[in-house]
Write a protein that holds these residues in place. Structure first.
Motif, mmCIF file in Angstrom:
data_model
loop_
_atom_site.group_PDB
_atom_site.id
_atom_site.type_symbol
_atom_site.label_atom_id
_atom_site.label_comp_id
_atom_site.label_asym_id
_atom_site.label_seq_id
_atom_site.Cartn_x
_atom_site.Cartn_y
_atom_site.Cartn_z
ATOM 1 N N GLU A 145 -8.077 -9.612 -4.952
ATOM 2 C CA GLU A 145 -7.970 -8.139 -4.998
ATOM 3 C C GLU A 145 -8.302 -7.606 -6.389
ATOM 4 O O GLU A 145 -8.911 -6.541 -6.516
ATOM 5 C CB GLU A 145 -6.577 -7.670 -4.572
ATOM 6 C CG GLU A 145 -6.315 -7.815 -3.095
ATOM 7 C CD GLU A 145 -7.317 -7.072 -2.210
ATOM 8 O OE1 GLU A 145 -7.709 -5.931 -2.535
ATOM 9 O OE2 GLU A 145 -7.715 -7.649 -1.180
ATOM 10 N N LYS A 200 -12.025 -7.585 -6.588
ATOM 11 C CA LYS A 200 -12.588 -6.448 -5.833
ATOM 12 C C LYS A 200 -12.474 -5.161 -6.643
ATOM 13 O O LYS A 200 -13.409 -4.364 -6.697
ATOM 14 C CB LYS A 200 -11.873 -6.272 -4.497
ATOM 15 C CG LYS A 200 -12.259 -7.257 -3.438
ATOM 16 C CD LYS A 200 -11.491 -6.969 -2.150
ATOM 17 C CE LYS A 200 -11.586 -8.093 -1.169
ATOM 18 N NZ LYS A 200 -10.720 -7.889 0.001
ATOM 19 N N LEU A 201 -11.310 -4.947 -7.249
ATOM 20 C CA LEU A 201 -11.114 -3.753 -8.064
ATOM 21 C C LEU A 201 -12.076 -3.756 -9.250
ATOM 22 O O LEU A 201 -12.730 -2.747 -9.535
ATOM 23 C CB LEU A 201 -9.671 -3.671 -8.569
ATOM 24 C CG LEU A 201 -9.391 -2.551 -9.577
ATOM 25 C CD1 LEU A 201 -9.563 -1.182 -8.923
ATOM 26 C CD2 LEU A 201 -7.999 -2.707 -10.171
ATOM 27 N N GLU A 228 -14.973 -5.253 -9.552
ATOM 28 C CA GLU A 228 -16.336 -5.000 -9.081
ATOM 29 C C GLU A 228 -16.535 -3.532 -8.755
ATOM 30 O O GLU A 228 -17.563 -2.937 -9.090
ATOM 31 C CB GLU A 228 -16.647 -5.851 -7.845
ATOM 32 C CG GLU A 228 -16.882 -7.305 -8.169
ATOM 33 C CD GLU A 228 -17.144 -8.150 -6.932
ATOM 34 O OE1 GLU A 228 -16.932 -7.676 -5.787
ATOM 35 O OE2 GLU A 228 -17.569 -9.304 -7.110
ATOM 36 N N LYS A 229 -15.551 -2.938 -8.096
ATOM 37 C CA LYS A 229 -15.642 -1.529 -7.708
ATOM 38 C C LYS A 229 -15.788 -0.637 -8.931
ATOM 39 O O LYS A 229 -16.668 0.227 -8.976
ATOM 40 C CB LYS A 229 -14.403 -1.129 -6.902
ATOM 41 C CG LYS A 229 -14.399 0.321 -6.470
ATOM 42 C CD LYS A 229 -13.138 0.663 -5.708
ATOM 43 C CE LYS A 229 -13.112 2.149 -5.385
ATOM 44 N NZ LYS A 229 -11.837 2.592 -4.861
ATOM 45 N N ILE A 230 -14.934 -0.837 -9.934
ATOM 46 C CA ILE A 230 -15.003 0.057 -11.092
ATOM 47 C C ILE A 230 -16.210 -0.246 -11.978
ATOM 48 O O ILE A 230 -16.718 0.643 -12.644
ATOM 49 C CB ILE A 230 -13.691 0.073 -11.898
ATOM 50 C CG1 ILE A 230 -13.308 -1.292 -12.416
ATOM 51 C CG2 ILE A 230 -12.576 0.673 -11.077
ATOM 52 C CD1 ILE A 230 -12.010 -1.330 -13.196
ATOM 53 N N THR A 231 -16.696 -1.488 -11.955
ATOM 54 C CA THR A 231 -17.904 -1.824 -12.713
ATOM 55 C C THR A 231 -19.108 -1.104 -12.118
ATOM 56 O O THR A 231 -19.996 -0.648 -12.840
ATOM 57 C CB THR A 231 -18.144 -3.350 -12.715
ATOM 58 O OG1 THR A 231 -17.039 -3.967 -13.368
ATOM 59 C CG2 THR A 231 -19.428 -3.719 -13.423
ATOM 60 N N ASN A 232 -19.137 -0.979 -10.795
ATOM 61 C CA ASN A 232 -20.258 -0.334 -10.106
ATOM 62 C C ASN A 232 -20.105 1.178 -9.969
ATOM 63 O O ASN A 232 -21.006 1.844 -9.486
ATOM 64 C CB ASN A 232 -20.451 -0.954 -8.713
ATOM 65 C CG ASN A 232 -20.855 -2.406 -8.808
ATOM 66 O OD1 ASN A 232 -21.594 -2.791 -9.697
ATOM 67 N ND2 ASN A 232 -20.346 -3.221 -7.900
ATOM 68 N N GLU A 233 -18.976 1.706 -10.382
ATOM 69 C CA GLU A 233 -18.686 3.130 -10.259
ATOM 70 C C GLU A 233 -19.273 3.903 -11.440
ATOM 71 O O GLU A 233 -19.010 3.560 -12.594
ATOM 72 C CB GLU A 233 -17.158 3.288 -10.254
ATOM 73 C CG GLU A 233 -16.637 4.491 -9.576
ATOM 74 C CD GLU A 233 -15.114 4.398 -9.458
ATOM 75 O OE1 GLU A 233 -14.423 4.656 -10.469
ATOM 76 O OE2 GLU A 233 -14.631 4.056 -8.365
ATOM 77 N N ALA A 250 -16.733 5.643 -14.283
ATOM 78 C CA ALA A 250 -15.387 5.128 -13.988
ATOM 79 C C ALA A 250 -14.460 5.452 -15.149
ATOM 80 O O ALA A 250 -14.842 5.381 -16.317
ATOM 81 C CB ALA A 250 -15.439 3.629 -13.750
ATOM 82 N N GLU A 296 -8.409 5.973 -9.868
ATOM 83 C CA GLU A 296 -9.315 5.644 -8.772
ATOM 84 C C GLU A 296 -9.988 6.894 -8.233
ATOM 85 O O GLU A 296 -9.337 7.901 -8.003
ATOM 86 C CB GLU A 296 -8.546 4.962 -7.630
ATOM 87 C CG GLU A 296 -8.248 3.512 -7.889
ATOM 88 C CD GLU A 296 -9.443 2.644 -7.667
ATOM 89 O OE1 GLU A 296 -10.076 2.258 -8.661
ATOM 90 O OE2 GLU A 296 -9.728 2.351 -6.518
#
Length: 168
Positions: free
Chosen positions: A73, A76-77, A79-84, A87, A166
Motif C-alpha cells: 500500500e 501504491k501511494l 507511485e500515485k503521488i509520483t505520477n500526480e 502533488a 490527497e
C-alpha cells in the motif's frame, strides 16, 4: 546520614532534570529534524530539500513482518503521488537496521519503486525517536510534524493518514 539523604535527593533531582532534557521531543506540532539520506540511486537528499511540500517519512526494514504487510500500500501511494501533477505530498522511505544489498534485493523481488535509502548508522531513526517499526511520520510543507503512526496501517488507515494531501 543527613549527607546521604541529601545526596540521594540531589541524585534524584539530577536524574529527573536530565531525563526531562532527553524526554521525547518528537511530537505532533514540533519541528521535523533535518537529516541527510543517501538514496538507493546514490544521490544524497535532505528533508529540507522538500520544503514547501509535505513528506510522508516511512521507517521500515526488510525483515519486519508488519512492514512487509503494509509496503504494497505504501508503494501504491508512492507511485500515485509520483505520477500526480502538482502533488502536495512526497514519500520517503527510511530503511533501518538493514544493509543496502538486502534492501535492493527486497525492493526488486517485490517490484517496489518508492524513493528511499538506508539509515546506515541509525542517526535518522534516532533523530525521530523511532521506537518501533514500521513508523510513519507526516511532515507538513512548513516542516512541522503533523502525525505520527507507530505500527502498520491498513489501506484505509493510510488513506486517512495522508487525506489532507490527497487529490480526489
Amino acid at each position: 546520614m543527613k549527607h546521604n539523604k541529601l545526596l540521594s535527593v540531589f541524585i534524584i533531582v539530577a536524574f529527573i532534570t536530565v531525563s526531562s532534557v532527553f524526554a521525547q521531543t518528537i511530537k505532533e506540532g514540533s519541528d521535523a529534524p533535518d537529516f541527510t539520506l543517501t538514496l538507493s540511486t546514490g544521490k544524497q537528499i535532505k528533508l529540507s530539500d522538500y520544503k514547501g511540500k509535505a513528506v510522508l517519512l516511512h521507517f521500515w526494514a526488510t525483515w519486519c513482518p508488519p512492514c512487509r504487510a503494509e509496503l504494497p500500500e505504501m508503494n501504491k501511494l508512492a507511485e500515485k503521488i509520483t505520477n500526480e501533477k502538482d502533488a502536495e505530498l512526497s514519500f520517503l522511505a527510511v530503511c533501518v537496521s538493514d544493509e543496502e544489498k538486502s534492501r535492493a534485493v527486497f525492493m526488486k523481488k517485490n517490484n517496489f519503486t518508492f524513493t528511499g535509502g538506508i539509515d546506515k548508522d541509525g542517526s535518522v531513526a534516532r533523530k525521530y525517536e523511532v521506537q518501533g517499526i514500521p513508523t510513519s511520520i507526516l511532515v507538513s510543507a512548513d516542516g512541522k510534524i503533523e502525525k505520527i503512526q507507530v505500527g502498520a496501517m491498513s489501506a484505509s488507515q493510510l488513506a486517512d493518514f495522508v487525506s489532507k494531501y490527497e487529490k480526489q
